[in-house]
Write a protein that holds these residues in place. Structure first.
Motif, PDB file in Angstrom:
ATOM      1  N   PHE A 424      26.385 -60.570 -85.907  1.00  0.00           N
ATOM      2  CA  PHE A 424      25.264 -60.262 -86.795  1.00  0.00           C
ATOM      3  C   PHE A 424      24.956 -58.768 -86.844  1.00  0.00           C
ATOM      4  O   PHE A 424      23.879 -58.376 -87.281  1.00  0.00           O
ATOM      5  CB  PHE A 424      24.006 -61.023 -86.340  1.00  0.00           C
ATOM      6  CG  PHE A 424      24.205 -62.508 -86.243  1.00  0.00           C
ATOM      7  CD1 PHE A 424      24.593 -63.255 -87.347  1.00  0.00           C
ATOM      8  CD2 PHE A 424      24.025 -63.161 -85.033  1.00  0.00           C
ATOM      9  CE1 PHE A 424      24.786 -64.625 -87.250  1.00  0.00           C
ATOM     10  CE2 PHE A 424      24.196 -64.536 -84.929  1.00  0.00           C
ATOM     11  CZ  PHE A 424      24.586 -65.262 -86.043  1.00  0.00           C
ATOM     12  N   GLY A 425      25.883 -57.948 -86.346  1.00  0.00           N
ATOM     13  CA  GLY A 425      25.675 -56.508 -86.382  1.00  0.00           C
ATOM     14  C   GLY A 425      24.903 -55.969 -85.195  1.00  0.00           C
ATOM     15  O   GLY A 425      24.624 -54.768 -85.131  1.00  0.00           O
ATOM     16  N   GLY A 426      24.564 -56.844 -84.240  1.00  0.00           N
ATOM     17  CA  GLY A 426      23.821 -56.406 -83.067  1.00  0.00           C
ATOM     18  C   GLY A 426      24.610 -56.542 -81.791  1.00  0.00           C
ATOM     19  O   GLY A 426      24.022 -56.740 -80.721  1.00  0.00           O
ATOM     20  N   ALA A 427      25.924 -56.484 -81.866  1.00  0.00           N
ATOM     21  CA  ALA A 427      26.837 -56.619 -80.723  1.00  0.00           C
ATOM     22  C   ALA A 427      26.783 -58.008 -80.111  1.00  0.00           C
ATOM     23  O   ALA A 427      27.002 -58.192 -78.920  1.00  0.00           O
ATOM     24  CB  ALA A 427      26.558 -55.556 -79.667  1.00  0.00           C
ATOM     25  N   GLU A 428      26.482 -59.028 -80.908  1.00  0.00           N
ATOM     26  CA  GLU A 428      26.519 -60.410 -80.427  1.00  0.00           C
ATOM     27  C   GLU A 428      27.960 -60.891 -80.343  1.00  0.00           C
ATOM     28  O   GLU A 428      28.834 -60.423 -81.087  1.00  0.00           O
ATOM     29  CB  GLU A 428      25.721 -61.326 -81.357  1.00  0.00           C
ATOM     30  CG  GLU A 428      24.276 -60.939 -81.573  1.00  0.00           C
ATOM     31  CD  GLU A 428      24.094 -59.942 -82.703  1.00  0.00           C
ATOM     32  OE1 GLU A 428      22.945 -59.560 -82.972  1.00  0.00           O
ATOM     33  OE2 GLU A 428      25.112 -59.536 -83.305  1.00  0.00           O
ATOM     34  N   THR A 429      28.193 -61.843 -79.449  1.00  0.00           N
ATOM     35  CA  THR A 429      29.537 -62.399 -79.273  1.00  0.00           C
ATOM     36  C   THR A 429      29.490 -63.903 -79.473  1.00  0.00           C
ATOM     37  O   THR A 429      28.703 -64.593 -78.817  1.00  0.00           O
ATOM     38  CB  THR A 429      30.079 -62.087 -77.870  1.00  0.00           C
ATOM     39  OG1 THR A 429      30.090 -60.672 -77.667  1.00  0.00           O
ATOM     40  CG2 THR A 429      31.501 -62.627 -77.712  1.00  0.00           C
ATOM     41  N   LEU A 430      30.315 -64.384 -80.370  1.00  0.00           N
ATOM     42  CA  LEU A 430      30.397 -65.819 -80.656  1.00  0.00           C
ATOM     43  C   LEU A 430      31.712 -66.356 -80.110  1.00  0.00           C
ATOM     44  O   LEU A 430      32.782 -65.812 -80.384  1.00  0.00           O
ATOM     45  CB  LEU A 430      30.314 -66.077 -82.162  1.00  0.00           C
ATOM     46  CG  LEU A 430      30.492 -67.531 -82.618  1.00  0.00           C
ATOM     47  CD1 LEU A 430      29.329 -68.386 -82.136  1.00  0.00           C
ATOM     48  CD2 LEU A 430      30.614 -67.620 -84.140  1.00  0.00           C
ATOM     49  N   GLY A 457      34.338 -79.774 -77.349  1.00  0.00           N
ATOM     50  CA  GLY A 457      34.223 -78.451 -77.950  1.00  0.00           C
ATOM     51  C   GLY A 457      32.888 -77.820 -77.620  1.00  0.00           C
ATOM     52  O   GLY A 457      31.923 -78.507 -77.268  1.00  0.00           O
ATOM     53  N   ASP A 458      32.844 -76.494 -77.699  1.00  0.00           N
ATOM     54  CA  ASP A 458      31.620 -75.751 -77.404  1.00  0.00           C
ATOM     55  C   ASP A 458      31.465 -74.602 -78.382  1.00  0.00           C
ATOM     56  O   ASP A 458      32.458 -73.998 -78.832  1.00  0.00           O
ATOM     57  CB  ASP A 458      31.650 -75.181 -75.975  1.00  0.00           C
ATOM     58  CG  ASP A 458      31.705 -76.256 -74.914  1.00  0.00           C
ATOM     59  OD1 ASP A 458      30.664 -76.864 -74.641  1.00  0.00           O
ATOM     60  OD2 ASP A 458      32.808 -76.496 -74.383  1.00  0.00           O
ATOM     61  N   ILE A 459      30.228 -74.297 -78.696  1.00  0.00           N
ATOM     62  CA  ILE A 459      29.866 -73.106 -79.464  1.00  0.00           C
ATOM     63  C   ILE A 459      28.899 -72.307 -78.603  1.00  0.00           C
ATOM     64  O   ILE A 459      27.853 -72.822 -78.198  1.00  0.00           O
ATOM     65  CB  ILE A 459      29.230 -73.456 -80.815  1.00  0.00           C
ATOM     66  CG1 ILE A 459      30.203 -74.269 -81.667  1.00  0.00           C
ATOM     67  CG2 ILE A 459      28.812 -72.190 -81.555  1.00  0.00           C
ATOM     68  CD1 ILE A 459      29.607 -74.764 -82.972  1.00  0.00           C
ATOM     69  N   ASN A 460      29.265 -71.078 -78.315  1.00  0.00           N
ATOM     70  CA  ASN A 460      28.486 -70.253 -77.399  1.00  0.00           C
ATOM     71  C   ASN A 460      28.265 -68.889 -78.032  1.00  0.00           C
ATOM     72  O   ASN A 460      29.221 -68.217 -78.428  1.00  0.00           O
ATOM     73  CB  ASN A 460      29.235 -70.114 -76.071  1.00  0.00           C
ATOM     74  CG  ASN A 460      28.408 -69.416 -75.007  1.00  0.00           C
ATOM     75  OD1 ASN A 460      27.715 -68.448 -75.265  1.00  0.00           O
ATOM     76  ND2 ASN A 460      28.511 -69.900 -73.790  1.00  0.00           N
TER      77      ASN A 460
END
Length: 862
Positions: A424-430, A457-460
């Motif tokens: 999201f432009g804020g250095a988030e990691t998906l 499965g996982d979404i983190n």
């Protein structure tokens, strides 16, 4: 008769062991010459008092051969090597082509055999020498070096007039001796006055303000280590007070008296010297006084390319920071500036530089940053440039494993994860991951199908800040590396146990006040577990079914209950309750008194039914927990450290507070339901402590203690299976398999034994054997119990200090191979004290390799 035979066998084994040790003991002196002495011990006496300090003992150059519990294993292995293997083997080893020709054309088979035997002897001898140790022969030149080191060491402690000597003391056994070092310290020198010679007025002012924290104090004994510590303190002080370029080499001390001249006056004056800054950037060295510098401007180069031009970059200013970029700025300015701890017009602090490096690395978006400080001509203004090179936007990880368990004969597991950075432009990691496995069922009776399968499965997503509606920066500043994690995952199992389906969601926050302290709060940890194939309970939990079927044996010939039993397939076979219909009907009729059984059997059937209901019911857990961890380990090679972990957890509390607001549905037992499932309610606490002691030569004593307690209340009368404790396994009590030990003094009554109270202690002696091969001797103690729940079996319930007699003890030995990045481990555990036995049978029952438990693990258990 059997007892006396067992005693005779034990004495025979002990005698054989003693004979073997005697033979190997004779081997100890095999390579010690007639005029040589094997060093067996070093003793250091300071003013006639024995020294045990490991630092002082480490000064000795020659140390005795290493030993395992007093036995010189490596020395005896070395001595087993043949001294001079057949010299004709040299041609065999180094002249391959000529050797092959000779073997084919000239040599007889007997010669070939002799050369082959020489090859084996040579290889075997080299192997033994490589893993062993040659005998340590007393060398007086090395002894004199050791004596000089000891005297020099005590010189650094202020005993400049110390004297020393050594004595070689012959041992009681031949060709063995120990060395006794004797040091007389005499009176120490005392620091009298401390003068200073600081060339920079600004450094002089900073020094005076922090002089009280000095390690070198007037009136204290001279200690060179304190002078070293003081140099490090001053360097840190100056660098955190604006002097960005301060060099530790600029600091030295002068002793203002001659300590080689004996005198009754033991006072000494010292002078602190801080020289000018020395630069060698130019062809001619220049010296200048150190000055305090401030940040004139701070430039952040996002997506920096070392080969790219910087004069064409666009720029944007945010809170006195200049951000340079090419094309389109992909990061929100605040996300970048929050990771920078320099502020415009503030003095330089080295602490801010270290924190900036840590936080930028913690973003997991950029490679290791480059920070450059450019001073102006006055050395008081800095242009601070931070160069950031982005990691790839996407990365893919793939894993493939081969597995084995008590359910699967063999299985294959595959997992894949895709990491997306700066979402999201804020250095988030998906991180989106998927996993799957398929395996061959180990027991056909567990299912009508042959294979097991699992899919999940996982979404983190990770945010590099505390994600809350209000600011937490004053409590948890950015230098503590705050992170928020939101994860959602699901998992489906088929032909594994009761075929579970699970859904979990976690919102957590973690931060590190220091490099050694870590905190984690899981504000919301929601887990829903649904058991799909509850009719498979008695197939999975075989011990439970066997206990029930044994009670039903008294009714197997009664025609009234014939429908409860499976048809007999072979002549002479006992009828067995059918699963699940016959077993369930039998239990129901026993509990409603339609089938008459003894009170003891009825109590057992009731316990079986309660366990079945508990393990087949669906679980809904709304939990909040806090974990605090401290680790004193300073690096990968630090073998002397401690670590502890404290965890507090509460489940169901928030839902319970809503009972007066929301009209929950209730089940027949009066439990509140959420989505038709009773939510779990309990409090839980854990304390885990680990301590390692280095005892020299790569040997380590490792200790661990663990205590955990979960107390159900309110909406629950037991703790969910997934949050309960078990004992046994490769990282616990290694003399029992996982889930096999306890609870209490019960004897493996269930296939998967668990409880809500656990105590455990482990002690392990680790030692090197040869190269990357390590060994271990261990003792594991502990057990699990039920407490404050609905368990009624007194043997499984913790009832006070008397229950500590149920603590099981397992001992054993292990081998490890160090692959640098991980350690492969094989442990063999023996049941030394088994609380499930009675009387003296509790001790050393089944103490043999045939009945031992073998554990394979990766890395050390603690």
């Amino acid at each position: 008769m059997n007892g006396s035979f067992g005693v005779t066998c034990n004495w025979a084994k002990i005698g054989l062991l003693l004979l073997l040790l005697s033979i190997l003991g004779c081997n100890t002196l095999k390579k010690v010459g007639e005029d040589e002495l094997l060093l067996t011990k070093n003793t250091i006496l300071i003013n006639d008092e024995k020294v045990t300090d490991s630092e002082v003992k480490g000064l000795i150059s020659q140390k005795p051969n290493s030993s395992v519990l007093g036995y010189p294993l490596k020395l005896n292995l070395y001595n087993l090597a043949k001294e001079n293997p057949d010299s004709s083997f040299q041609d065999w080893l180094h002249k391959k082509e000529k050797r092959e020709k000779r073997l084919n054309n000239l040599l007889s088979q007997k010669q070939v055999n002799r050369l082959s035997e020489s090859f084996l002897i040579k290889g075997y001898s080299e192997f033994l020498k490589r893993i062993g140790e040659p005998p340590v022969i007393i060398d007086t030149s090395e002894t004199n070096k050791s004596l000089s080191k000891l005297k020099s060491y005590y010189n650094t402690k202020g005993y400049f007039n110390n004297t020393g000597a050594y004595e070689i003391v012959n041992g009681k056994r031949k060709k063995r001796a120990q060395i006794e070092y004797n040091i007389t310290l005499n009176s120490p020198y005392i620091v009298d006055t401390i003068q200073k010679n600081i060339t920079s007025p600004e450094l002089d002012s900073i020094y005076d303000q922090a002089n009280r924290q000095s390690f070198v104090k007037q009136g204290e004994q001279f200690d060179l280590e304190k002078f070293t510590m003081e140099r490090e303190r001053l360097t840190t002080l100056f660098r955190n007070s604006g002097v960005y370029n301060f060099q530790e080499s600029s600091i030295n001390y002068t002793i203002l008296r001659d300590t080689t001249i004996a005198s009754d006056d033991q006072l000494m004056d010292v002078q602190l010297n801080i020289k000018k800054f020395r630069s060698t950037n130019d062809s001619t060295d220049t010296n200048m006084p150190y000055k305090v510098a401030r940040h004139k401007q701070i430039n952040i180069y996002a997506d920096y390319d070392i080969n790219g031009a910087t004069d064409t970059l666009k720029s944007v200013q945010h809170e006195n920071y200049n951000i340079y970029y090419s094309g389109k700025l992909r990061y929100r300015p605040k996300a970048l500036t929050d990771a920078i701890f320099f502020e415009k017009d503030s003095i330089y602090r080295d602490l801010d530089r270290i924190r900036t490096y840590r936080q930028i690395t913690n973003l997991n978006t950029f490679k290791y940053p480059n920070i450059d400080f450019v001073p102006d001509s006055t050395q008081t203004k800095l242009e601070t440039n931070i160069y950031l090179a982005a990691k790839p936007k996407y990365s893919l990880n793939l894993n493939f494993d081969v597995t084995h368990s008590n359910i699967q004969q063999v299985g294959t597991a595959f997992s894949a994860s895709v990491i997306t950075r700066n979402v999201f432009g804020g250095a988030e990691t998906l991180n989106v991951s998927a996993r799957g496995s398929i395996g061959l069922l180990s027991d056909a009776s567990l299912s009508d199908e042959t294979f097991t399968s699992e899919l999940g499965g996982d979404i983190n997503i990770t945010f590099p800040r505390i994600w809350l509606p209000f600011s937490t920066e004053r409590i948890i500043p950015y230098y503590m590396l705050p992170q928020s994690r939101l994860s959602v995952g699901t998992n489906f199992q088929r032909n594994i146990g009761l075929d579970k389906q699970s859904l979990n969601s976690i919102l957590s926050y973690n931060w590190s006040p220091t490099t050694r302290l870590k905190n984690n709060i899981e504000l919301l940890n929601v887990e829903f577990v649904r058991n799909v194939n509850t009719n498979n309970f008695y197939n999975v939990y075989r011990n439970t079914f066997s206990n029930l079927d044994e009670i039903a044996d008294d009714f197997q010939d009664d025609p009234e209950y014939s429908s409860y039993f499976e048809p007999i397939q072979e002549e002479g076979e006992d009828p067995r309750l059918s699963i699940p219909t016959g077993a369930n009907n039998f239990v129901r009729n026993v509990l409603n008194d339609s089938i008459p059984v003894s009170p003891e059997d009825k109590e057992l059937v009731n316990s079986i039914e309660e366990r079945r209901i508990r393990l087949t019911e669906n679980n809904l857990i709304f939990a909040t927990n806090f974990t605090h961890t401290k680790n004193s380990k300073s690096g990968i090679n630090d073998l002397d450290f401690y670590q502890y972990r404290i965890k507090l957890e509460s489940a169901g509390g928030m839902l319970s507070l809503l009972t007066n607001v929301i009209p929950f549905n209730k089940n027949p037992n009066g439990q509140n339901l959420v989505f038709s499932v009773p939510y779990s309610q309990y409090v839980k606490t854990e304390f885990d402590y680990i301590r390692h002691w280095s005892i020299g030569g790569g040997q380590v004593i490792a200790f661990r203690s663990f205590s955990g307690l979960a107390i159900p209340y309110g909406n629950s009368d037991n703790v969910p299976f997934v949050r309960s404790y078990f004992a046994g396994g490769s990282n616990d009590n290694r003399a029992w398999n996982a889930y096999e030990l306890g609870p209490g003094s019960t004897d493996n009554i269930n296939d998967f034994n668990e409880a809500n109270l656990k105590l455990a202690m482990n002690l392990e002696y680790r030692f090197p054997i040869a190269g990357d091969v390590k060994g271990a001797l261990f003792a594991d103690a502990g057990n699990i119990w039920n407490v404050f729940d609905n368990e009624t079996n007194p043997e499984a319930v913790f009832s006070g200090f008397s229950s500590l007699g149920d603590i099981a003890l397992g001992t054993g030995l292990g081998l490890r191979y160090d692959f640098t990045y991980f350690v492969f481990r094989l442990d063999v555990g023996f049941k030394t004290y088994n609380p499930a036995k009675v009387g003296s049978n509790r001790w050393f029952d089944g103490y043999s390799f045939k009945q031992a438990v073998f554990n394979i693990g990766i890395n050390y258990p603690f």
